[in-house]
Motif scaffolding. Structure first.
Motif, PDB file in Angstrom:
ATOM      1  N   LEU A  25      -1.574  11.786   1.807  1.00  0.00           N
ATOM      2  CA  LEU A  25      -0.369  11.679   1.556  1.00  0.00           C
ATOM      3  C   LEU A  25       0.146  10.718   0.465  1.00  0.00           C
ATOM      4  N   CYS A  26      -0.418   9.673   0.455  1.00  0.00           N
ATOM      5  CA  CYS A  26      -0.083   8.650  -0.397  1.00  0.00           C
ATOM      6  C   CYS A  26      -0.195   8.996  -1.956  1.00  0.00           C
ATOM      7  N   GLN A  27      -1.030  10.212  -2.181  1.00  0.00           N
ATOM      8  CA  GLN A  27      -1.239  10.688  -3.492  1.00  0.00           C
ATOM      9  C   GLN A  27      -0.002  11.304  -3.967  1.00  0.00           C
ATOM     10  N   THR A  28       1.044  11.560  -2.964  1.00  0.00           N
ATOM     11  CA  THR A  28       2.315  12.013  -3.681  1.00  0.00           C
ATOM     12  C   THR A  28       3.227  10.894  -4.159  1.00  0.00           C
ATOM     13  N   GLY A  29       3.009   9.795  -3.955  1.00  0.00           N
ATOM     14  CA  GLY A  29       3.289   8.307  -4.617  1.00  0.00           C
ATOM     15  C   GLY A  29       3.046   8.231  -6.096  1.00  0.00           C
ATOM     16  N   VAL A  30       1.829   8.753  -6.574  1.00  0.00           N
ATOM     17  CA  VAL A  30       1.249   8.622  -7.695  1.00  0.00           C
ATOM     18  C   VAL A  30       2.109   9.826  -8.434  1.00  0.00           C
ATOM     19  N   THR A  31       2.211  11.161  -8.050  1.00  0.00           N
ATOM     20  CA  THR A  31       2.961  12.168  -8.963  1.00  0.00           C
ATOM     21  C   THR A  31       4.504  11.748  -8.778  1.00  0.00           C
ATOM     22  N   PHE A  32       5.060  11.245  -7.793  1.00  0.00           N
ATOM     23  CA  PHE A  32       6.315  10.863  -7.939  1.00  0.00           C
ATOM     24  C   PHE A  32       6.607   9.979  -8.958  1.00  0.00           C
ATOM     25  N   ALA A 171      14.431  18.650   6.657  1.00  0.00           N
ATOM     26  CA  ALA A 171      13.096  18.199   7.140  1.00  0.00           C
ATOM     27  C   ALA A 171      13.209  17.956   8.703  1.00  0.00           C
ATOM     28  N   ASP A 172      14.476  17.328   9.055  1.00  0.00           N
ATOM     29  CA  ASP A 172      14.908  17.242  10.463  1.00  0.00           C
ATOM     30  C   ASP A 172      14.976  18.492  11.168  1.00  0.00           C
ATOM     31  N   ARG A 173      15.234  19.273  10.438  1.00  0.00           N
ATOM     32  CA  ARG A 173      15.477  20.790  11.140  1.00  0.00           C
ATOM     33  C   ARG A 173      14.464  21.605  11.176  1.00  0.00           C
ATOM     34  N   TYR A 174      13.955  21.835  10.083  1.00  0.00           N
ATOM     35  CA  TYR A 174      12.682  22.681  10.103  1.00  0.00           C
ATOM     36  C   TYR A 174      11.354  22.165  10.067  1.00  0.00           C
ATOM     37  N   GLY A 175      11.113  20.910  10.275  1.00  0.00           N
ATOM     38  CA  GLY A 175       9.821  20.443  10.014  1.00  0.00           C
ATOM     39  C   GLY A 175       9.422  19.476   8.810  1.00  0.00           C
ATOM     40  N   ARG A 176       8.585  18.664   9.037  1.00  0.00           N
ATOM     41  CA  ARG A 176       8.390  17.863   7.831  1.00  0.00           C
ATOM     42  C   ARG A 176       7.199  18.343   7.185  1.00  0.00           C
ATOM     43  N   ILE A 177       6.150  18.915   7.715  1.00  0.00           N
ATOM     44  CA  ILE A 177       5.044  19.401   6.550  1.00  0.00           C
ATOM     45  C   ILE A 177       5.596  20.862   6.105  1.00  0.00           C
ATOM     46  N   LEU A 178       6.518  21.436   6.609  1.00  0.00           N
ATOM     47  CA  LEU A 178       6.960  22.763   5.998  1.00  0.00           C
ATOM     48  C   LEU A 178       7.764  22.201   4.530  1.00  0.00           C
ATOM     49  N   ILE A 179       8.618  21.403   4.881  1.00  0.00           N
ATOM     50  CA  ILE A 179       9.609  20.982   3.669  1.00  0.00           C
ATOM     51  C   ILE A 179       8.631  20.227   2.806  1.00  0.00           C
ATOM     52  N   TYR A 180       7.542  19.494   3.093  1.00  0.00           N
ATOM     53  CA  TYR A 180       6.956  18.516   2.226  1.00  0.00           C
ATOM     54  C   TYR A 180       6.248  19.684   1.273  1.00  0.00           C
ATOM     55  N   LYS A 215      12.160  14.163  -4.725  1.00  0.00           N
ATOM     56  CA  LYS A 215      12.384  13.275  -3.790  1.00  0.00           C
ATOM     57  C   LYS A 215      12.228  13.696  -2.298  1.00  0.00           C
ATOM     58  N   GLY A 216      11.994  15.126  -2.158  1.00  0.00           N
ATOM     59  CA  GLY A 216      11.720  15.869  -0.918  1.00  0.00           C
ATOM     60  C   GLY A 216      10.164  15.271  -0.793  1.00  0.00           C
ATOM     61  N   THR A 217       9.284  15.366  -1.423  1.00  0.00           N
ATOM     62  CA  THR A 217       7.826  15.176  -1.507  1.00  0.00           C
ATOM     63  C   THR A 217       7.694  13.697  -1.055  1.00  0.00           C
ATOM     64  N   TRP A 218       8.582  12.892  -1.718  1.00  0.00           N
ATOM     65  CA  TRP A 218       8.560  11.178  -1.409  1.00  0.00           C
ATOM     66  C   TRP A 218       8.759  11.044   0.094  1.00  0.00           C
ATOM     67  N   MET A 219      10.094  11.416   0.212  1.00  0.00           N
ATOM     68  CA  MET A 219      10.774  11.174   1.766  1.00  0.00           C
ATOM     69  C   MET A 219       9.873  11.728   2.715  1.00  0.00           C
ATOM     70  N   THR A 220       9.573  13.113   2.744  1.00  0.00           N
ATOM     71  CA  THR A 220       8.710  13.312   3.739  1.00  0.00           C
ATOM     72  C   THR A 220       7.252  13.050   3.894  1.00  0.00           C
ATOM     73  N   CYS A 221       6.724  12.726   2.729  1.00  0.00           N
ATOM     74  CA  CYS A 221       5.361  11.969   2.846  1.00  0.00           C
ATOM     75  C   CYS A 221       5.321  10.741   3.938  1.00  0.00           C
ATOM     76  N   TYR A 222       6.396   9.834   3.339  1.00  0.00           N
ATOM     77  CA  TYR A 222       6.490   8.727   3.922  1.00  0.00           C
ATOM     78  C   TYR A 222       6.995   8.824   5.787  1.00  0.00           C
ATOM     79  N   VAL A 223       7.641   9.802   5.830  1.00  0.00           N
ATOM     80  CA  VAL A 223       8.011  10.079   7.126  1.00  0.00           C
ATOM     81  C   VAL A 223       6.874  10.478   8.022  1.00  0.00           C
ATOM     82  N   ILE A 224       6.109  11.516   7.550  1.00  0.00           N
ATOM     83  CA  ILE A 224       5.128  12.043   8.130  1.00  0.00           C
ATOM     84  C   ILE A 224       4.078  10.913   8.644  1.00  0.00           C
ATOM     85  N   VAL A 225       3.903   9.890   7.519  1.00  0.00           N
ATOM     86  CA  VAL A 225       2.818   8.790   7.932  1.00  0.00           C
ATOM     87  C   VAL A 225       3.445   7.801   8.742  1.00  0.00           C
ATOM     88  N   THR A 226       4.650   7.440   8.806  1.00  0.00           N
ATOM     89  CA  THR A 226       5.203   6.425   9.787  1.00  0.00           C
ATOM     90  C   THR A 226       5.445   7.021  11.201  1.00  0.00           C
TER      91      THR A 226
END
Length: 549
Positions: A25-32, A171-180, A215-226
């Motif tokens: 998921l941290c690879q998302t930080g590179v593309t963001f 992401a709160d309503r439909y799921g982290r990985i789906l929105i990611y 921003k959706g990819t960056w937020m959700t990747c952080y949330v999934i990890v934490t």
């Protein structure tokens, strides 16, 4: 029934499974980071350009002129007759026809000397030395349209802001990985459309959407990890930033190797499609599944985590509980109702705004100061690595507040010194400016951690979302402030950055220290937390020693 944290501790709080998910998921930080800073290369100055007189293209073709010869006939009279006009934003107010002499086209205008020929403002028909090299030459973002380059970056940040609220809610309503996954798909598709946009309006629309999905990819990747690691691993947020920095360092290499802006846009967008493969290797957040009453799925994932971590989950676990951390319909008033909550909220909002504005301003400034853009951009990115290292070394030893304040103040002082250093000492100017970049990077990376630790559990998600929205507001303002003030005086933006940074550093000293303190659970806990570590009106358990202070 065991709590989720108890089950996670038994399954492994940061074992092999979490490390694999974390790395992917941290690879998302590179593309963001590509998306965040790409305007520096997408909007590079296209080299020399001038305004073409109506009919000049047809005459040039009939006479067999090269572009250089056409420029001489078009711009040289302006330089000879009116030294203040360079031919970029003004042209001769004439129209050539087929009767014009190829050798002396101006003789057609009789007794008019070059200085007496009428001038008019150029609105289109520019000729570029390097066509299609940047969005400036593609969409004629020069002269009176130069502000539209600022707009393109502001629109991207507006997309970030929209994504923070819409996709954060989704992401709160439909799921982290789906929105990611949907966000990764959106970034890739919108990026392709941006590269082939037929006009600037379409470019802006899909750049906004790319920012929103980014921003959706960056937020959700952080949330999934934490949400998959233990509560003591708060530092993962800082480590994720290192991958953002790696992206900043890779970007100039891509721009150097790819000659056109469309190629650069595709190169930074297409990798997002690879993240769709994560569907098979990154599970949904079990903590989120529990909040949606899907305990069986959450327990199945926890057993899988334990297996990969070489742990054994007790077979009698048939159900997991999770505490409800949200209050119903939180509002901004909840964040400012009590004195210390109000102080913390206002300071954090300003810190997010100032840090983002200064950071993005310093990144974009590299595109207008001259020098070797690719090398300077790489160096400015590389300096962020020691910034992350300094944070990792200091925040659990001397605390959060002091490195946060020092980083901001150092950035402010460095910006001020850089503004007044003479141009004939470029190495010194670059060194001091780099120090400023290091300082603001520290502040920008620490603010998220501090924001999380200063809000109670009942308001934490809402408080972080609201305060961090000021980050995107700073990003919207940054390009206008940088480019418009730089047009007055190149170093004027640095003066503004200096003031904002120093004020931020001083205000941060008013925040309480959170090193070694358990996260507050209620607003009352926040009110009891003193601005000086160890002097609390209420007993706070120290995280490391299990003793009370």
């Amino acid at each position: 029934m065991p709590s989720f944290d108890e089950v996670l501790k038994e399954a492994g709080e940061f074992g092999r499974f979490q490390k694999r998910v974390f790395f992917l998921l941290c690879q998302t930080g590179v593309t963001f980071s590509f998306l965040f800073a790409s305007v520096v290369f997408l909007g590079q100055a296209p080299g020399n350009y001038w305004c073409r007189i109506p009919g000049a293209a047809e005459l040039s073709e009939r006479c067999g002129w090269t572009l250089e010869e056409e420029q001489n006939f078009t711009v040289l009279p302006l330089l000879l007759g009116n030294g203040s006009s360079s031919g970029e934003c003004e042209r001769l107010d004439i129209a050539w026809d087929t009767a014009v002499s190829c050798a002396s086209p101006l003789t057609h205008y009789g007794n008019h000397s070059a200085g007496n020929l009428p001038l008019t403002t150029c609105h289109d028909n520019w000729v570029y030395e390097k066509p299609h090299s940047s969005i400036i030459s593609e969409y004629n973002l020069v002269c009176g349209n130069a502000w539209m380059l600022d707009l393109s970056q502001a629109i991207l940040n507006l997309g970030f802001l929209a994504g923070a609220f819409t996709l954060g809610y989704a992401a709160d309503r439909y799921g982290r990985i789906l929105i990611y996954l949907l966000s990764c798909l959106g970034v890739g598709i919108c990026g392709i459309i941006v590269a082939f946009a037929p006009n600037f309006t379409v470019f802006l629309i899909f750049r906004f959407l790319q920012g929103m999905f980014g921003k959706g990819t960056w937020m959700t990747c952080y949330v999934i990890v934490t949400e998959m690691v233990g509560s003591d691993q708060r530092i993962v947020g800082i480590v994720i930033q290192i991958f953002f920095t790696l992206g900043i360092m890779i970007l100039p290499g891509i721009a150097y190797l790819v000659p056109t802006w469309q190629g650069i846009q595709l190169a930074i967008s297409l990798p997002n499609f690879l993240f769709l493969l994560y569907y098979w290797v990154v599970p949904e957040s079990p903590r989120w599944l529990l909040t949606r009453k899907k305990g069986e799925k959450a327990l199945k994932i926890m057993h899988n985590i334990a297996k990969h971590n070489g742990k054994y989950l007790s077979p009698h676990y048939s159900e997991i509980t999770v505490s409800n951390e949200e209050v119903s319909n939180p509002s901004f008033l909840d964040l400012v109702r009590t004195p210390r909550m109000r102080r913390n909220t206002l300071i954090l909002m300003y810190a997010w705004f100032a840090s983002a504005l200064i950071y993005q301003g310093l990144v974009m400034r590299l595109g207008i100061v001259g020098g070797n853009l690719y090398l300077d951009f790489f160096i400015s990115g590389a300096v962020e690595l020691p910034a992350a290292l300094l944070i990792l070394v200091t925040i659990d030893r001397i605390g959060r507040r002091l490195p946060f304040a020092i980083g901001s103040i150092v950035a402010g002082i460095a910006c001020l010194i850089t503004a007044f250093l003479p141009e004939d000492i470029p190495w010194l100017k670059t060194t001091v400016a780099t120090l400023g970049r290091l300082g603001i990077t520290m502040a920008f990376e620490i603010v998220y951690l501090v924001n999380t630790e200063l809000y109670p559990t009942t308001l934490r998600n809402f408080g972080v979302s609201l305060c961090s929205s000021l980050c995107d507001l700073g990003g919207i303002i940054a390009p206008f402030l940088l480019f418009r003030l730089a047009a007055i005086w190149l170093e004027l933006p640095l003066i503004i950055f200096s003031i904002l940074a120093v004020v931020c550093g001083l205000l941060v000293l008013l925040l309480p220290e959170t090193k070694g303190i358990s996260l507050p659970e209620t607003v009352e806990d926040v009110e009891q937390l003193s601005s000086h570590f160890g002097k609390c009106g209420k007993k706070w358990k120290h995280r490391d020693t299990n003793s009370y202070i």
